[in-house]
Design an enzyme around this catalytic site. Structure first.
Site, mmCIF file in Angstrom:
data_model
loop_
_atom_site.group_PDB
_atom_site.id
_atom_site.type_symbol
_atom_site.label_atom_id
_atom_site.label_comp_id
_atom_site.label_asym_id
_atom_site.label_seq_id
_atom_site.Cartn_x
_atom_site.Cartn_y
_atom_site.Cartn_z
ATOM 1 N N ARG A 259 0.890 -1.174 0.000
ATOM 2 C CA ARG A 259 0.000 0.000 0.000
ATOM 3 C C ARG A 259 0.920 1.214 0.000
ATOM 4 N NH1 ARG A 259 -5.506 1.049 3.290
ATOM 5 N NH2 ARG A 259 -6.152 -0.221 1.529
ATOM 6 N N HIS B 106 -6.984 1.056 -6.737
ATOM 7 C CA HIS B 106 -7.231 0.101 -5.648
ATOM 8 C C HIS B 106 -7.837 -1.165 -6.267
ATOM 9 C CE1 HIS B 106 -7.674 -1.396 -1.728
ATOM 10 N NE2 HIS B 106 -8.611 -0.601 -1.232
ATOM 11 N N GLN C 290 -9.708 -4.012 -4.204
ATOM 12 C CA GLN C 290 -11.040 -3.604 -3.761
ATOM 13 C C GLN C 290 -12.089 -3.916 -4.827
ATOM 14 O OE1 GLN C 290 -11.977 -2.024 -0.709
ATOM 15 N NE2 GLN C 290 -13.940 -2.706 -1.524
ATOM 16 N N ASP D 156 -17.352 6.527 -2.080
ATOM 17 C CA ASP D 156 -16.156 6.379 -1.240
ATOM 18 C C ASP D 156 -16.014 7.674 -0.454
ATOM 19 O OD1 ASP D 156 -13.704 5.577 -0.169
ATOM 20 O OD2 ASP D 156 -12.563 5.908 -2.008
ATOM 21 N N CYS E 217 -16.327 0.982 -0.272
ATOM 22 C CA CYS E 217 -15.154 0.181 0.101
ATOM 23 C C CYS E 217 -14.848 0.237 1.591
ATOM 24 C CB CYS E 217 -13.944 0.637 -0.704
ATOM 25 S SG CYS E 217 -13.449 2.347 -0.394
ATOM 26 N N ARG F 3 -13.204 -9.092 0.421
ATOM 27 C CA ARG F 3 -11.787 -8.753 0.249
ATOM 28 C C ARG F 3 -10.935 -9.991 0.526
ATOM 29 N NH1 ARG F 3 -10.058 -3.560 0.866
ATOM 30 N NH2 ARG F 3 -8.106 -4.453 0.089
HETATM 31 N N1 NVA Z 1 -10.064 6.415 -1.484
HETATM 32 C C1 NVA Z 1 -9.744 5.954 -0.163
HETATM 33 C C2 NVA Z 1 -9.917 4.488 -0.075
HETATM 34 C C3 NVA Z 1 -9.624 3.894 1.283
HETATM 35 C C4 NVA Z 1 -9.769 2.401 1.305
HETATM 36 C C5 NVA Z 1 -8.329 6.358 0.200
HETATM 37 O O1 NVA Z 1 -7.444 6.298 -0.667
HETATM 38 O O2 NVA Z 1 -8.091 6.776 1.337
HETATM 39 N N1 CP Z 2 -11.256 -0.656 1.808
HETATM 40 C C1 CP Z 2 -9.995 -0.693 2.318
HETATM 41 O O1 CP Z 2 -8.999 -0.823 1.588
HETATM 42 O O2 CP Z 2 -9.953 -0.586 3.667
HETATM 43 P P1 CP Z 2 -8.639 -0.376 4.569
HETATM 44 O O3 CP Z 2 -8.104 0.992 4.238
HETATM 45 O O4 CP Z 2 -9.142 -0.492 5.972
HETATM 46 O O5 CP Z 2 -7.635 -1.431 4.225
#
Ligand code: NVA
Ligand code: CP
Length: 313
Positions: A113, A140, A143, A231, A270, A298
């Site tokens: 990540r 992502h 997801q 989101d 998500c 997931r």
């Molecule tokens: N768009 C959000 C998704 C979190 C799972 C982010 O990048 O923070």
């Molecule tokens: N949806 C998702 O990726 O959640 P987290 O940020 O908790 O991993």
């Protein structure tokens, strides 16, 4: 179906052939059914990744991704290592390329990540082991595999259906656009003009024959939709400004907007969610919401992604 096994990565949906994505999803659906009555920590009946190790690098926070990858590896008989990007030498200037070469000597796959998508692409290019994108500023993809799985377990094939996205044209929206092309559904994104999706990805989708439209009128986006996605309005790395929040106000998923979609439309998010910002409590906690199944999926989707990357399916 068994696909050639050398050097698979899961960096972006658009880079993976539709038949491989479908194969991963169908595997995930079968594996979910097999585990229905097992304790969460129990080994799979046919553990696929005995002896395999996954390194998980996090440069941003996570709940679902971290837990689902770790439990997925455990269920498959493998192990996982949780690494904070900032505590690695990466955080002190060691290059991504050198890190990739070294990690390939210790583990069988890397899940990352990352703040910067380019780092994930470089890891994949430089290492000799599979790299899985667990969210970047760009996309992502894991997801979206869980999201498509969730839609299909409730409503059947997503091909030919119409999906609406409301809110920020962000990383999850980018992976949704790529999924629309690869899984054959049409998509309308309702976003304020200042937060419209990336033009390059829209152009790519249209060049591939994707049926994608963008509007800044929320009502137009959701009309007749089979599913409504949203989101958070402030992604990790974004700044919460008054301009951003005001621009997004009209795109809150509420009962009025859901009433314009098909009567059996599903609501997906998500997570993490911010009730009464991007979605009202009545919608996310209501009968059309499938967010808890989406979060569970997931786990199942990523197990199949891991098995595919490692040439096991
Ligand atoms: N768009 C959000 C998704 C979190 C799972 C982010 O990048 O923070
Ligand atoms: N949806 C998702 O990726 O959640 P987290 O940020 O908790 O991993």
């Amino acid at each position: 179906m068994s696909l050639p096994s050398n050097q698979r990565h899961f960096v972006d949906i658009k880079d993976i052939p539709g038949d491989a994505l479908r194969h991963i999803l169908e595997t995930a659906k079968r594996w979910k059914a097999v585990r229905r009555d097992l304790p969460k920590g129990a080994l799979d009946p046919e553990p696929m990744l005995v002896g395999h190790a996954l390194a998980m690098i996090f440069e941003k926070s996570s709940t679902r991704t971290r837990i689902s990858f770790e439990m997925g590896m455990q269920q498959m008989g493998g192990s996982s290592l949780m690494l904070q990007g900032g505590n690695m030498q990466l955080g002190r200037g060691e290059t991504v390329a050198d890190t990739a070469r070294v990690m390939a000597r210790y583990v069988d796959a890397i899940m990352i990540r990352a703040k910067d998508h380019k780092a994930v692409v470089e890891l994949a290019r430089e290492g000799s082991i599979p790299v899985i994108n667990a969210l970047t500023d760009r996309s992502h993809p894991c997801q979206l595999m869980a999201d498509i799985m969730t839609y299909e377990e409730h409503r059947g094939p997503i091909a030919g259906r119409h999906v609406a996205w409301l809110g920020d044209g962000n990383n999850v929206a980018t992976s949704l656009i790529e999924s629309a092309v690869r899984f054959g559904f049409s998509l309308t994104l309702g976003c304020p003009q200042i937060l419209a999706p990336d033009t390059a990805i829209l152009n790519w989708a249209r060049s591939e024959g994707g049926k994608i439209s963008v509007t800044d009128v929320a009502e137009d986006a959701v009309k007749g939709a089979d599913a409504v996605f949203t989101d958070t309005w402030v992604s990790m790395g974004d700044t919460r400004t008054d301009d951003r929040m005001e621009a997004l106000e009209a795109f809150q998923v509420n009962s009025h907007l859901m009433s314009l979609a098909k009567p059996d439309a599903l609501f997906l998010h998500c997570l993490p969610a911010h009730r009464d910002e991007e979605v009202t409590a009545a919608v996310i906690d209501g009968p059309q919401s499938v967010v808890w199944d989406e979060a569970e999926n997931r786990l199942h989707a990523q197990k199949a992604i891991l098995a595919w990357c490692l040439g096991k399916i």
